[in-house]
Design an enzyme around this catalytic site. Structure first.
Site, PDB file in Angstrom:
ATOM      1  CE  LYS A  22      -1.500   1.732   3.878  1.00 55.89           C
ATOM      2  NZ  LYS A  22      -1.228   3.140   4.266  1.00 55.89           N
ATOM      3  CG  ASN A  23       2.600   2.864   3.793  1.00 50.71           C
ATOM      4  OD1 ASN A  23       1.457   2.959   3.432  1.00 50.71           O
ATOM      5  ND2 ASN A  23       3.316   2.626   4.796  1.00 50.71           N
ATOM      6  NE  ARG A  92       0.419  12.784   7.460  1.00 50.33           N
ATOM      7  CZ  ARG A  92       1.041  13.839   7.578  1.00 50.33           C
ATOM      8  NH1 ARG A  92       0.270  14.681   8.376  1.00 50.33           N
ATOM      9  NH2 ARG A  92       2.227  14.179   7.041  1.00 50.33           N
ATOM     10  CB  CYS A 116      -2.801  11.480  12.686  1.00 52.15           C
ATOM     11  SG  CYS A 116      -2.170  10.002  12.262  1.00 52.15           S
ATOM     12  NE  ARG A 121       1.367  10.471   9.934  1.00 50.12           N
ATOM     13  CZ  ARG A 121       0.588   9.426   9.324  1.00 50.12           C
ATOM     14  NH1 ARG A 121      -0.336   9.052   9.582  1.00 50.12           N
ATOM     15  NH2 ARG A 121       1.467   8.907   8.138  1.00 50.12           N
ATOM     16  N   PRO A 122       3.245  16.846  10.983  1.00 52.16           N
ATOM     17  CG  PRO A 122       5.008  17.857  11.801  1.00 52.16           C
ATOM     18  CD  PRO A 122       4.177  16.486  12.030  1.00 52.16           C
ATOM     19  CG  ASP A 124       7.946  20.680   9.380  1.00 48.18           C
ATOM     20  OD1 ASP A 124       7.118  19.519   9.569  1.00 48.18           O
ATOM     21  OD2 ASP A 124       8.906  20.853   9.991  1.00 48.18           O
ATOM     22  CG  ASP A 310       3.860   2.017   9.526  1.00 50.49           C
ATOM     23  OD1 ASP A 310       3.612   2.946  10.571  1.00 50.49           O
ATOM     24  OD2 ASP A 310       3.656   2.120   8.353  1.00 50.49           O
ATOM     25  CB  ILE A 332       9.012   7.225  13.569  1.00 49.10           C
ATOM     26  CG1 ILE A 332      10.226   6.410  13.353  1.00 49.10           C
ATOM     27  CG2 ILE A 332       8.616   7.856  12.436  1.00 49.10           C
ATOM     28  CD1 ILE A 332      11.481   7.287  12.650  1.00 49.10           C
ATOM     29  NE  ARG A 402      -6.778   4.968   6.465  1.00 52.13           N
ATOM     30  CZ  ARG A 402      -5.848   5.534   6.881  1.00 52.13           C
ATOM     31  NH1 ARG A 402      -6.171   6.152   8.087  1.00 52.13           N
ATOM     32  NH2 ARG A 402      -4.914   6.516   5.838  1.00 52.13           N
TER      33      ARG A 402
HETATM   34  C1  UD1 Z   1       4.814   7.251   5.890  1.00 47.56           C
HETATM   35  C2  UD1 Z   1       4.041   5.965   5.993  1.00 47.56           C
HETATM   36  C3  UD1 Z   1       3.751   5.423   7.555  1.00 47.56           C
HETATM   37  C4  UD1 Z   1       5.055   5.349   8.047  1.00 47.56           C
HETATM   38  C5  UD1 Z   1       5.894   6.649   8.121  1.00 47.56           C
HETATM   39  C6  UD1 Z   1       7.155   6.565   8.882  1.00 47.56           C
HETATM   40  C7  UD1 Z   1       2.721   6.060   3.993  1.00 47.56           C
HETATM   41  C8  UD1 Z   1       1.458   6.374   3.317  1.00 47.56           C
HETATM   42  N1  UD1 Z   1       2.709   6.186   5.071  1.00 47.56           N
HETATM   43  O1  UD1 Z   1       4.017   8.224   6.448  1.00 47.56           O
HETATM   44  O2  UD1 Z   1       2.964   4.247   7.387  1.00 47.56           O
HETATM   45  O3  UD1 Z   1       4.609   5.238   9.477  1.00 47.56           O
HETATM   46  O4  UD1 Z   1       6.207   6.831   6.502  1.00 47.56           O
HETATM   47  O5  UD1 Z   1       7.810   5.312   8.104  1.00 47.56           O
HETATM   48  O6  UD1 Z   1       3.957   5.675   3.254  1.00 47.56           O
HETATM   49  N2  UD1 Z   1       7.686  14.820   9.805  1.00 47.56           N
HETATM   50  C9  UD1 Z   1       7.724  16.120  10.205  1.00 47.56           C
HETATM   51  N3  UD1 Z   1       7.344  16.848   9.017  1.00 47.56           N
HETATM   52  C10 UD1 Z   1       6.953  16.597   7.927  1.00 47.56           C
HETATM   53  C11 UD1 Z   1       6.844  15.360   7.765  1.00 47.56           C
HETATM   54  C12 UD1 Z   1       6.987  14.345   8.684  1.00 47.56           C
HETATM   55  O7  UD1 Z   1       8.210  16.490  11.341  1.00 47.56           O
HETATM   56  O8  UD1 Z   1       6.875  17.560   7.032  1.00 47.56           O
HETATM   57  C13 UD1 Z   1       7.832  13.823  11.022  1.00 47.56           C
HETATM   58  C14 UD1 Z   1       6.642  13.015  11.384  1.00 47.56           C
HETATM   59  O9  UD1 Z   1       5.837  13.540  12.239  1.00 47.56           O
HETATM   60  C15 UD1 Z   1       7.464  11.866  11.827  1.00 47.56           C
HETATM   61  C16 UD1 Z   1       8.659  11.694  10.979  1.00 47.56           C
HETATM   62  O10 UD1 Z   1       8.664  12.917  10.516  1.00 47.56           O
HETATM   63  O11 UD1 Z   1       7.729  11.796  13.125  1.00 47.56           O
HETATM   64  C17 UD1 Z   1       8.233  10.536   9.737  1.00 47.56           C
HETATM   65  O12 UD1 Z   1       7.242  10.936   9.014  1.00 47.56           O
HETATM   66  P1  UD1 Z   1       6.935  10.429   7.456  1.00 47.56           P
HETATM   67  O13 UD1 Z   1       8.236   9.810   7.144  1.00 47.56           O
HETATM   68  O14 UD1 Z   1       6.788  12.148   6.697  1.00 47.56           O
HETATM   69  O15 UD1 Z   1       5.622   9.779   7.472  1.00 47.56           O
HETATM   70  P2  UD1 Z   1       4.693   9.858   6.219  1.00 47.56           P
HETATM   71  O16 UD1 Z   1       5.256   9.820   4.984  1.00 47.56           O
HETATM   72  O17 UD1 Z   1       3.371  10.646   6.664  1.00 47.56           O
END
Ligand code: UD1
Length: 449
Positions: A22-23, A92, A116, A121-122, A124, A310, A332, A402
């Protein structure tokens, strides 16, 4: 709403075919928007998030057709440049539409994702990346409005407080592929799903160096073509069935897996006391080792190649029944322990302190009425219920749908006693005489959650 009724205690036995990831698939579906022709994805899992992404593509006026695991996406009619709140709220990963919209349409408006259940889950880091590529942005009424007069290459560091971001790396990769000049992404996420996106973009004509490393270098090209691509196996689904086999003292053969993407999971399972045999390149047999006892573990999740966050709820469920004291830390999502409170309702002895969970393994859990707070929490509670004594009613299974294709059917085919029905509240079948003799004083009962 539907629930699972699970009668625990049956060891899982047999063979289960792992679905496409899925991811991995979600960003690939958005990357298809960048091509000048149709893209065909194979090994696509039919599950709710994939259907939600198809709905999002439809909103962008792009038709995606899914039949027997094969999805055709023709971006010729792509003419929309905003993602509504309702889509972002449900998933998301809708954020993945931002990169292609900004790249092909020169503007994009996306609703900012809200809260969430697995933590903060920002976005930025996504925005930092786009800004560096020349995108101008304002926030209005819960939306980020973005536009540009031409994307240009840049040096971008995507390291966040909790490590690199999968989503931001994917988004910047997509936008940079069609930008002018060279983009260098430092501290890029290296997850197999990110590598797959980069490899598919390269097959579409993108020029990307450093795939699989923390530094990606992208030389923008004028256009990308459509492509035919097979989605990698789902490493989290594979981990789920592997842990389910371990929890139930089962013997399960996982087929269509990529063991090279699961090194940390397999290491943790072996440390715990699982025997894992590789059968060819894409099959794993998982059972409890006969010659060593189950061992408590000190686990920490981390960015790939570390242990995937996960899988953390799954390991928490496994360690809840493993005698001894375990400790699980999630670097994470530092607060991702909602499942633990539900496991406690089944008799687990866990307590959260800061960003780690202490688990005092109890040998066996007892079925109870519990609730899935999110996708992986739901999977972990299912796994816990399969190994528990008696019946569990697991509510809010829509979270599980999901991310898992035919979850209860696959488990039932392995011998699990799992039935799906609409939610009901059965009378607790208590033996009052036994209860009066055995019950703990109320002060000892953990009532949190
Ligand atoms: C993806 C996966 C999710 C998995 C996660 C971490 C998909 C659809 N989802 O989510 O299942 O748990 O990777 O392996 O593939 N962060 C920030 N700022 C940002 C983006 C992220 O601070 O702009 C932080 C998040 O809060 C988190 C960390 O970075 O602590 C990792 O997030 P991220 O790798 O972006 O996760 P997703 O892509 O949302």
């Amino acid at each position: 709403m539907d629930m699972y009724s699970i009668e625990g205690g049956t060891p899982l036995r047999g063979t289960v075919k792992i679905s496409g990831s899925k991811n991995a698939c979600l960003p690939l579906m958005c990357a298809a928007l960048l091509g000048n022709g149709p893209t065909v994805l194979e090994n696509v899992p039919d599950l709710r998030d994939i259907r939600s992404m198809m709905t999002l593509l439809e909103h962008l006026n792009v038709r995606a057709i899914l039949k027997n695991g094969r999805m055709v996406i023709d971006p010729a009619t792509f003419d929309t440049d905003w993602v509504p709140y309702d889509m972002m709220r449900k998933m998301r990963a809708s954020m993945y539409a931002f990169g292609p919209m900004i790249s092909k349409r020169r503007r994009a408006a996306v609703s900012k994702p809200g809260g969430c259940n697995i933590g903060n889950r920002p976005i930025d880091l996504h925005l930092r990346g786009f800004r560096a590529l020349g995108v101008r942005m304002v926030e209005r009424q819960g939306y980020v409005h973005a536009h540009h007069a031409g994307l240009h290459g840049a040096e971008i560091d995507l390291l966040g407080d909790n490590g690199p971001s999968v989503g931001a790396t994917c988004n910047v990769l997509m936008a940079a592929s069609l930008a002018s000049g060279r983009t260098v992404i430092r501290n890029a996420a290296r997850e197999p799903e990110v590598q797959e996106l980069a490899n598919m973009l390269a097959a579409m004509g993108a020029k990307i160096d450093g795939i699989g490393s923390p530094t990606l270098s992208i030389d923008g090209v004028e256009e990308l073509s459509g492509v035919k691509w097979r989605v990698q196996p789902d490493r989290i689904e594979a981990a789920t069935f592997a842990v389910a086999s371990a929890v139930t003292d089962g013997d399960v053969l996982l087929t269509d897996v990529d063991p090279t993407a699961m090194t940390a999971t397999l290491w943790a399972l072996r440390e715990w006391g699982a025997e894992i045999d590789h059968q060819g390149e894409d099959a794993l047999r998982v059972r409890r080792a006969t010659d060593c006892p189950m061992r408590p573990l000190q686990l920490e999740t981390g960015p790939y190649p570390g242990l995937a966050t996960d899988t953390q709820p799954l390991f928490s469920a496994l360690l809840a029944v493993t005698p001894g004291v375990s400790r699980v830390r999630d670097t994470i999502y530092r607060d991702r322990f909602m499942h633990a409170l539900e496991l406690n309702r089944m008799g687990a002895k866990t307590s959260q302190s800061g960003d780690f969970l202490s688990i005092n393994g109890v040998g066996r859990l007892e079925g109870a009425a519990v609730m899935a707070s999110d996708l992986r929490a739901g999977a972990a509670l299912t796994v816990a219920a399969l190994g528990a004594k008696g019946q569990t009613q697991l509510r809010r299974v829509y979270h599980i749908e999901r991310g898992y294709e035919r979850f209860e059917q696959k488990l039932a085919a392995l011998g699990a006693n799992i039935v799906r029905s609409s939610e009901t509240e059965p009378e607790p079948g208590l033996d009052w005489n036994a209860v009066e003799e055995e019950v703990a004083p109320v002060s000892e009962v953990d009532t949190r959650g």
